[in-house]
Design a protein around this motif. Structure first.
Motif, PDB file in Angstrom:
ATOM      1  N   PRO A 121      35.540  73.743  42.733  1.00 55.26           N
ATOM      2  CA  PRO A 121      36.862  74.160  42.238  1.00 55.26           C
ATOM      3  C   PRO A 121      37.681  72.942  41.824  1.00 55.26           C
ATOM      4  CG  PRO A 121      36.705  74.441  44.619  1.00 55.26           C
ATOM      5  CD  PRO A 121      35.352  74.027  44.155  1.00 55.26           C
ATOM      6  N   GLY A 122      38.405  73.096  40.730  1.00 57.75           N
ATOM      7  CA  GLY A 122      39.171  71.973  40.197  1.00 57.75           C
ATOM      8  C   GLY A 122      38.403  71.223  39.136  1.00 57.75           C
ATOM      9  N   LYS A 123      37.087  71.478  39.036  1.00 64.23           N
ATOM     10  CA  LYS A 123      36.310  70.762  38.003  1.00 64.23           C
ATOM     11  C   LYS A 123      35.627  71.783  37.112  1.00 64.23           C
ATOM     12  CE  LYS A 123      34.860  67.096  40.989  1.00 64.23           C
ATOM     13  NZ  LYS A 123      33.644  67.049  41.661  1.00 64.23           N
ATOM     14  N   GLU A 124      36.328  72.898  36.868  1.00 67.81           N
ATOM     15  CA  GLU A 124      35.670  73.988  36.164  1.00 67.81           C
ATOM     16  C   GLU A 124      35.290  73.638  34.731  1.00 67.81           C
ATOM     17  OE1 GLU A 124      38.668  74.403  37.501  1.00 67.81           O
ATOM     18  OE2 GLU A 124      38.422  75.753  39.186  1.00 67.81           O
ATOM     19  N   ILE A 125      34.336  74.413  34.227  1.00 63.82           N
ATOM     20  CA  ILE A 125      33.885  74.243  32.840  1.00 63.82           C
ATOM     21  C   ILE A 125      34.092  75.574  32.124  1.00 63.82           C
ATOM     22  CG2 ILE A 125      31.832  73.947  31.416  1.00 63.82           C
ATOM     23  CD1 ILE A 125      30.814  71.988  33.300  1.00 63.82           C
ATOM     24  N   LEU A 126      34.495  75.506  30.873  1.00 63.00           N
ATOM     25  CA  LEU A 126      34.686  76.713  30.078  1.00 63.00           C
ATOM     26  C   LEU A 126      33.618  76.782  29.008  1.00 63.00           C
ATOM     27  CD1 LEU A 126      36.797  78.950  30.135  1.00 63.00           C
ATOM     28  CD2 LEU A 126      37.942  77.823  28.251  1.00 63.00           C
ATOM     29  N   TYR A 127      33.121  77.992  28.726  1.00 62.08           N
ATOM     30  CA  TYR A 127      31.986  78.146  27.812  1.00 62.08           C
ATOM     31  C   TYR A 127      32.406  78.997  26.621  1.00 62.08           C
ATOM     32  CZ  TYR A 127      27.401  80.120  26.417  1.00 62.08           C
ATOM     33  OH  TYR A 127      26.297  80.546  25.738  1.00 62.08           O
ATOM     34  N   LEU A 128      32.354  78.399  25.432  1.00 58.52           N
ATOM     35  CA  LEU A 128      32.705  79.114  24.209  1.00 58.52           C
ATOM     36  C   LEU A 128      31.416  79.477  23.481  1.00 58.52           C
ATOM     37  CD1 LEU A 128      35.455  76.571  23.113  1.00 58.52           C
ATOM     38  CD2 LEU A 128      35.819  78.739  24.269  1.00 58.52           C
ATOM     39  N   ASN A 129      31.141  80.762  23.407  1.00 56.41           N
ATOM     40  CA  ASN A 129      29.881  81.231  22.840  1.00 56.41           C
ATOM     41  C   ASN A 129      30.113  81.705  21.409  1.00 56.41           C
ATOM     42  OD1 ASN A 129      27.723  82.802  22.067  1.00 56.41           O
ATOM     43  ND2 ASN A 129      27.775  84.156  23.838  1.00 56.41           N
ATOM     44  N   TYR A 130      29.458  81.062  20.440  1.00 51.33           N
ATOM     45  CA  TYR A 130      29.755  81.444  19.051  1.00 51.33           C
ATOM     46  C   TYR A 130      28.679  82.277  18.381  1.00 51.33           C
ATOM     47  CZ  TYR A 130      26.669  77.736  17.318  1.00 51.33           C
ATOM     48  OH  TYR A 130      25.583  76.933  17.046  1.00 51.33           O
ATOM     49  N   ALA A 131      27.540  82.497  19.055  1.00 53.74           N
ATOM     50  CA  ALA A 131      26.507  83.281  18.366  1.00 53.74           C
ATOM     51  C   ALA A 131      25.532  84.038  19.246  1.00 53.74           C
ATOM     52  CB  ALA A 131      25.697  82.371  17.426  1.00 53.74           C
ATOM     53  N   ALA A 132      25.589  83.897  20.543  1.00 54.32           N
ATOM     54  CA  ALA A 132      24.590  84.583  21.387  1.00 54.32           C
ATOM     55  C   ALA A 132      25.047  86.010  21.626  1.00 54.32           C
ATOM     56  CB  ALA A 132      24.421  83.840  22.712  1.00 54.32           C
ATOM     57  N   VAL A 133      24.327  86.968  21.028  1.00 56.27           N
ATOM     58  CA  VAL A 133      24.886  88.313  20.933  1.00 56.27           C
ATOM     59  C   VAL A 133      24.340  89.351  21.888  1.00 56.27           C
ATOM     60  CG1 VAL A 133      25.519  88.023  18.539  1.00 56.27           C
ATOM     61  CG2 VAL A 133      23.274  88.902  19.095  1.00 56.27           C
ATOM     62  N   ASP A 134      23.637  88.955  22.930  1.00 62.70           N
ATOM     63  CA  ASP A 134      23.189  89.943  23.908  1.00 62.70           C
ATOM     64  C   ASP A 134      24.431  90.652  24.473  1.00 62.70           C
ATOM     65  OD1 ASP A 134      22.171  91.367  26.035  1.00 62.70           O
ATOM     66  OD2 ASP A 134      20.973  89.713  26.816  1.00 62.70           O
ATOM     67  N   PRO A 135      24.501  91.984  24.350  1.00 60.83           N
ATOM     68  CA  PRO A 135      25.706  92.694  24.804  1.00 60.83           C
ATOM     69  C   PRO A 135      26.046  92.420  26.264  1.00 60.83           C
ATOM     70  CG  PRO A 135      24.278  94.174  23.583  1.00 60.83           C
ATOM     71  CD  PRO A 135      23.524  92.900  23.729  1.00 60.83           C
ATOM     72  N   ALA A 136      25.050  92.120  27.078  1.00 60.46           N
ATOM     73  CA  ALA A 136      25.289  91.955  28.516  1.00 60.46           C
ATOM     74  C   ALA A 136      26.369  90.925  28.826  1.00 60.46           C
ATOM     75  CB  ALA A 136      23.992  91.568  29.213  1.00 60.46           C
ATOM     76  N   PHE A 137      26.531  89.903  27.976  1.00 57.96           N
ATOM     77  CA  PHE A 137      27.453  88.831  28.353  1.00 57.96           C
ATOM     78  C   PHE A 137      28.909  89.256  28.332  1.00 57.96           C
ATOM     79  CE2 PHE A 137      23.805  86.638  28.523  1.00 57.96           C
ATOM     80  CZ  PHE A 137      23.294  86.117  27.360  1.00 57.96           C
ATOM     81  N   THR A 138      29.213  90.372  27.650  1.00 58.55           N
ATOM     82  CA  THR A 138      30.585  90.875  27.786  1.00 58.55           C
ATOM     83  C   THR A 138      30.551  92.252  28.416  1.00 58.55           C
ATOM     84  OG1 THR A 138      30.413  91.489  25.462  1.00 58.55           O
ATOM     85  CG2 THR A 138      31.727  89.566  25.983  1.00 58.55           C
ATOM     86  N   ASN A 139      29.482  92.526  29.124  1.00 55.47           N
ATOM     87  CA  ASN A 139      29.421  93.757  29.899  1.00 55.47           C
ATOM     88  C   ASN A 139      29.047  93.427  31.336  1.00 55.47           C
ATOM     89  OD1 ASN A 139      29.931  96.283  28.172  1.00 55.47           O
ATOM     90  ND2 ASN A 139      28.695  94.950  26.873  1.00 55.47           N
ATOM     91  N   GLU A 140      27.810  93.697  31.715  1.00 52.52           N
ATOM     92  CA  GLU A 140      27.516  93.512  33.140  1.00 52.52           C
ATOM     93  C   GLU A 140      27.472  92.048  33.554  1.00 52.52           C
ATOM     94  OE1 GLU A 140      25.623  95.140  31.028  1.00 52.52           O
ATOM     95  OE2 GLU A 140      23.543  94.511  31.120  1.00 52.52           O
TER      96      GLU A 140
END
Lengths: 418, 419, 296
Positions: A121-140
């Motif tokens: 905690p305090g050293k978090e990383i943020l992930y910006l996904n521009y093309a990986a389209v498996d629906p799961a990543f914004t679902n389960e």
């Protein structure tokens, strides 16, 4: 023992100073995609476009004295290698990563980022996904630390089938996909959505073929012919796409190909004239779109584009960087958590219409286009097919614009917020 | 009462190795350095298990990643089950599960593959490797498709404060398992099985005459080798917390072959050296230059042509000379050859880097090699590096002739002395 | 009926293409005992050379020049590389070609980049040859089949009817005797290796424009070629021919037949795995392959 402690603390102080200094001056974003190996051209395309975008954003001054910087890391499209690179990213104190090629890599990165953020905690990383389209990543598999700027596979199918529902001449559809998670998702979504919107349309065939292994698509083409299909829906990309269309032309197959990825990164070149008038694509941008507010950006990019990647392809990349910069400016901080809170729910005026980063699942909702590849105007095609794709003789023209809400599928995401 | 003299050399070597394993993670403690050490340790076990087949058993296999990969898959499922609380099992002992899984598949596949030897065995292993790789992608339910199966290694109760969250704890876990595996595999070479495997490698017909069934010997050797491959697979699973089709891919099988060969097939310590060099090339070098695969390929081909016994053979060849205390005569020729080699290497690196930079689209053609920066589009750097390369090669030719002459002289003397 | 006919034609033409690819490998293996792992890389080189030549001059010159170039490279590699490794044994030779495959691929990346290149079928060969009911059969496929059969016939003739062919066959089993008779056996081997790689190059010229010419093309056909050589029998050209047709038809019909197998998996999904399965089974029960003369 004491020497070790002194050395460690000196290093720690230096690192803190450096990272503090870095924060004040440069916000680095690690670009983790293939830069060597068979998919290097895809990774290089993204890198070239992102470098261009970052240059423009820095020049615009929206971040004041701070500058953005893209730092490339080669993952050779391997999930495990991506995790190695992530360790290097963490070592170098970079707090943002962006990636898009291969949902397999994306899945591994989401899990790794979640674990890292939980353990540090305090050293978090943020992930910006521009093309990986498996629906799961914004679902389960959704995560607070992940933002997706490309419409996912289900969303694209939703838009595509809405368009197809209006085409009365479609009576028999054949599904042909690659046998892995993405291809299977496309097939499943196509079946379900067609059944909902055009129950009269017959699905006359449904095949899965191994990814990247089929050299000779003639047998599949013969099956399609025998089924009497007038349209084929396929999520194929790369060689699987080009060989399929070529085999179709060789056998004189007269169908409309509804695809996700036939437009760019070597595929138009490989398909050649076989594709003219037959291949349709669902995408968020093409260079001949009407009311193109990004036309100048497109032209400027092309002027300085490297020889092997002459097209401007990722409008969603441009939108991603602009929204990212806006989030940093709004949050008045470069800390991933603050930026994430500013980014989720953000509405932004994109070049082709308003887009929204949905707060519930961190999925960007944007307008999409159904476009057809035709002969470029210079080669005798229609007037609006002005700009051709990679000098292949093929150019895109719009069939229909699908507003953002047509693709905004509901999400099952139960996001755990920090 | 039996008196056995203390084999001091053996204690020193093993002790030194243990010390290195103990100290290395403390010295190279950055995040990336630790992950490299972990991968080196895992690769050492994998390469040693591979050499049980190739070096000791004479069985060239192109599909060894099948055993480590399948071991990794079963370990990752086990770890997920442990995480869900289905059963309690210490994560420290997870490699045992991996090893047993590898062993099971060794029994399954080994039975059919070891019926033949030589090239036939090699091609069967290639076929099985491709089959398993294709099957893994066909059954996403168990194998997770091309995204693989993810896991979390921080499960269960911490034991003495060890959670395996921080990388350094994983590093020590790998170090312990690596050391134990090395001891075990070395011990195996000293057993009758190990000796008979060598016999079967060298002269199968004679081994049969002595009364041993060559197929059975090969089979048991393969089964044990696949056990250790499974251990390596499980450690890889703990380190990356993801197992995917990559773990059984032909690329992995090819990689362990290259690593073992570079290190030296005929010697026990060969794979250990080879694994370290290989991981260095693949993981570290790829961060510095895009041409790492070319360098690896060139290095491998050079080894095959000039030093088929690997790096280990070059090192161990010096031992008789050292013992005869005549190494001093070789010191200067070696130094000259090394210097010439470095010069040639510098020229080669310069040219290769320039070629790669020019082939990269959109990157600036100005690059920085050895602290000098220049534009790859202009001619002078090309001429410069070409001259350096040529000079180095010419010098290398002379130096190696000198080394050859001195070496020949020493060998003759040693032979004469022995006679 | 149309479907069956079309699929049969497809299967045969695919099989003949596979034969073109594997003929060189079988030749080199049966005559020199070297299993050339880099064979598919020479195929790739042939395709890229043909692309380069056909864009500058034309397809027909490329058809002649590209294989010769590839053959010349093969001869150089044999002379300066393989010959040195020969004394270290078969395993070393195998590994040398293994490393060579990596190097050739990197070299191709450097020169031609990492994307596909636009190597097209020449316009005179582009179009339908004949129609079976409603399906068209392209001229180019017919051309491929023709070249493939011509290859088989000419290799067979060269080996059995020409002097050099007889010398080659003799040198296989009795190299010392042949050398004692005054023939330059190392040069013979160099020619054979060059010939094998030239055949691979020719396959590349023909196959590169029908299928995409891109950096991954070697890796995608490599394994299948080995399967054919093994199934056909190591050391038998006729065996390779039969095996290619067998595997070509098997692949084609496996895709065409929509049988449901265990666990919801369809036959068409399993199709690419079938050749490996066949190879493994054959190796277990009949290690000499279908028509092979040696176990290897």
């Amino acid at each position: 023992m004491r020497g070790h402690f002194i050395r460690a603390s000196a290093f720690g102080v230096a690192a803190a100073l450096i990272s503090f200094g870095a924060w004040a001056q440069t916000i680095k974003v690690a670009y983790i995609d293939p830069l060597s190996g068979p998919f290097a051209n895809v990774g290089e395309q993204g890198l070239a476009e992102f470098r261009f975008a970052v240059e423009r954003i820095n020049a615009s001054g929206i971040l004041g004295k701070q500058k953005l910087e893209v730092v490339p890391f080669d993952n050779k499209v391997s999930p495990q290698e991506s995790l190695n690179q992530l360790k290097r990213v963490i070592d170098q104190n970079i707090r943002y990563i962006t990636q898009g090629n291969s949902s397999a890599v994306a899945g591994a990165l989401i899990e790794a980022v979640n674990r890292h953020n939980e353990r540090n905690p305090g050293k978090e990383i943020l992930y910006l996904n521009y093309a990986a389209v498996d629906p799961a990543f914004t679902n389960e598999k959704c995560s607070f630390w992940h933002f997706r700027f490309d419409a996912n596979a289900d969303m694209k199918m939703e838009s595509l089938t809405t368009y197809m529902a209006t085409q009365k001449n479609i009576k028999k559809v054949y599904l042909l996909n690659q046998d892995y998670s993405f291809g299977q998702a496309v097939k499943k979504a196509a079946r379900e959505m067609l059944a909902r919107k055009r129950p009269d349309v017959q699905i006359v065939g449904d095949d899965l073929h191994p990814l990247g292994q089929v050299k000779d698509f003639a047998p599949y083409v013969a099956k399609i012919k025998q089924s009497g299909a007038d349209s084929v829906i396929t999520g194929n990309w790369g060689n699987d796409m080009s060989l399929l269309v070529k085999a179709g032309k060789d056998a004189g197959l007269d169908v409309a190909w509804y695809t996700y990825y036939a437009g760019g990164l070597g595929t138009p070149t490989a398909m050649g004239e076989a594709a003219a008038g037959k291949v349709k694509i669902i995408a968020e941008y093409h260079s001949n779109v009407a009311n193109n507010k990004a036309a100048k950006w497109d032209a400027d990019y092309r002027k300085q584009a490297p020889k092997g990647n002459p097209d401007f392809y990722f409008l969603r990349g441009k939108i991603m960087w602009e929204m990212f910069a806006k989030a940093i400016a709004e949050a008045k901080s470069a800390e991933p958590k603050a930026v994430a809170l500013a980014l989720e729910g953000m509405k932004y005026q994109g070049d082709l219409g308003e887009v929204e980063m949905r707060k519930s699942d961190h999925q960007l909702i944007q307008p999409l286009y159904v476009l057809t590849l035709v002969k470029a105007a210079a080669k005798g095609g229609p007037k609006e097919a002005k700009i051709d794709m990679e000098n292949s003789g093929l150019a895109p023209i719009t069939d229909a614009r699908m507003e953002g809400y047509t693709s905004a599928t509901p999400s099952s995401c139960q996001m755990k917020r920090p | 009462m039996r008196y056995e003299p203390l084999n001091l050399g053996r204690w020193v070597i093993w002790g030194a190795m243990a010390l290195v394993f103990l100290v290395a993670p403390l010295v190279f403690s950055g995040g990336f350095a630790l992950t490299m050490l972990i991968q080196m340790g895992t690769m050492i076990i994998f390469a040693l298990s591979y050499n049980m087949l190739l070096g000791q058993g004479g069985m060239l296999s192109f599909g060894h990643a099948v055993y480590s990969g399948l071991g990794a898959f079963l370990s990752v499922h086990a770890l997920n089950l442990i995480g869900k609380g289905a059963f309690t099992f210490p994560v420290t002992l997870l490699p045992l599960i991996g090893g047993l899984a590898g062993l099971a598949f060794g029994v399954l596949f080994g039975y059919v593959t070891t019926r033949r030897a030589g090239t036939t065995f090699a091609l069967i292993s290639l076929g099985i490797g491709e089959m398993v790789f294709a099957c893994v992608l066909m059954f996403p339910g168990f194998f997770g498709g091309e995204a693989g199966v993810s896991t979390n290694r921080v499960v269960g109760q911490p034991f003495l404060g060890i959670t395996y969250g921080p990388a350094i704890q994983v590093c020590y876990l790998v170090a312990v398992w690596c050391f134990l595996s090395i001891v075990a595999m070395f011990a195996l070479t000293q057993t009758p099985l190990g000796r008979m495997a060598n016999a079967v490698r060298d002269n199968p017909e004679r081994a049969e005459f002595v009364g041993y069934d060559t197929q059975k010997v090969r089979f048991i050797q393969l089964v044990l080798s696949s056990f250790f491959a499974g251990v390596a697979g499980a450690l890889s699973c703990i380190n990356f917390e993801i197992v995917s089709a990559e773990n059984v891919s032909p690329i992995r099988s090819g990689g362990v072959l290259i690593a073992t060969y570079i290190g030296g097939v005929p010697f026990f310590l060969g794979p250990i050296l080879g694994a370290i060099i290989f991981i260095f090339f693949v993981v570290a070098l790829s961060g510095f230059t895009k041409a790492w695969l070319l360098y690896l390929g060139l290095f491998f081909v050079t080894m095959v042509v000039y030093a088929p016994g690997g790096i280990a053979s070059i090192l161990l060849m010096q031992i008789p000379v050292l013992r005869a205390r005549r190494f001093g005569e070789l010191a200067l020729p070696y130094a000259l050859a090394a210097a010439a080699g470095l010069v040639a290497l510098a020229g080669l690196i310069g040219i290769v880097e320039m070629v790669y930079r020019l082939s990269e689209q959109g990157a600036s053609t100005v690059l920085n090699v050895f602290g000098l920066s220049f534009d790859a589009r202009t001619t002078p750097p090309w001429i410069g590096f070409a001259l350096v390369l040529a000079a180095g090669l010419v010098a290398l030719r002379y130096a190696s002739r000198l080394v050859g002459a001195r070496w020949g002289a020493i060998q003759q003397d040693l032979l004469a002395r022995r006679a | 009926m149309e479907f069956f006919l079309v699929q049969t034609l497809n299967g045969i033409s695919y099989g003949l293409l596979l034969f073109m690819l594997s003929s060189g490998l079988t030749l080199v293996f049966s005559l020199m005992g070297v299993l050339n792992f880099a064979h598919a890389s020479f195929y790739m080189l042939g395709a890229y050379f043909a692309y380069q030549i056909s864009t500058k001059i034309g397809f027909w010159p490329a058809l002649v020049v590209a294989p010769l170039l590839v053959g010349a490279i093969g001869m150089l590699i044999e002379r300066w590389g393989l010959r040195q490794v020969h004394k270290h044994g078969h395993v070393a030779e195998l590994l040398f070609t293994f490393g060579l495959a990596y190097l050739i691929e990197e070299a191709v990346h450097l020169v031609w980049g990492r994307s596909a290149v636009d190597y097209r079928v020449p316009p005179d060969l582009d179009g339908p040859l004949f129609s079976i009911f409603t399906s068209q059969y392209p001229i180019y496929r017919g051309f491929m089949m023709l070249v493939s059969v011509a290859m088989l016939v000419s290799i067979w003739l060269a080996l059995t009817r020409t002097r050099i062919g007889l010398v080659i066959q003799a040198a296989l089993t009795h190299p010392q005797t042949v050398e004692a008779l005054g023939h330059n056996v190392p040069r013979v081997f160099m020619l054979v290796f060059g010939g094998g790689t030239a055949l691979a190059g020719l396959a590349g010229v023909i196959g590169g424009n029908a299928f995409v010419t891109e950096p991954g093309m070697a890796a995608s056909v490599g394994p299948i070629i080995f399967v054919i050589v093994v199934v056909g029998g190591m050391g038998s050209l006729a065996g390779a021919f039969i095996a290619s047709l067998l595997i070509g038809c098997m692949q084609t019909f496996a895709v065409a037949l929509d049988w449901n197998l265990v666990g919801g998996i369809k036959m068409s999904q399993v199709a690419p795995v079938l050749p490996y399965l066949l190879m493994v089974l054959l190796l277990i029960f009949r290690p000499t392959g279908l028509m092979g003369t040696r176990e290897g």
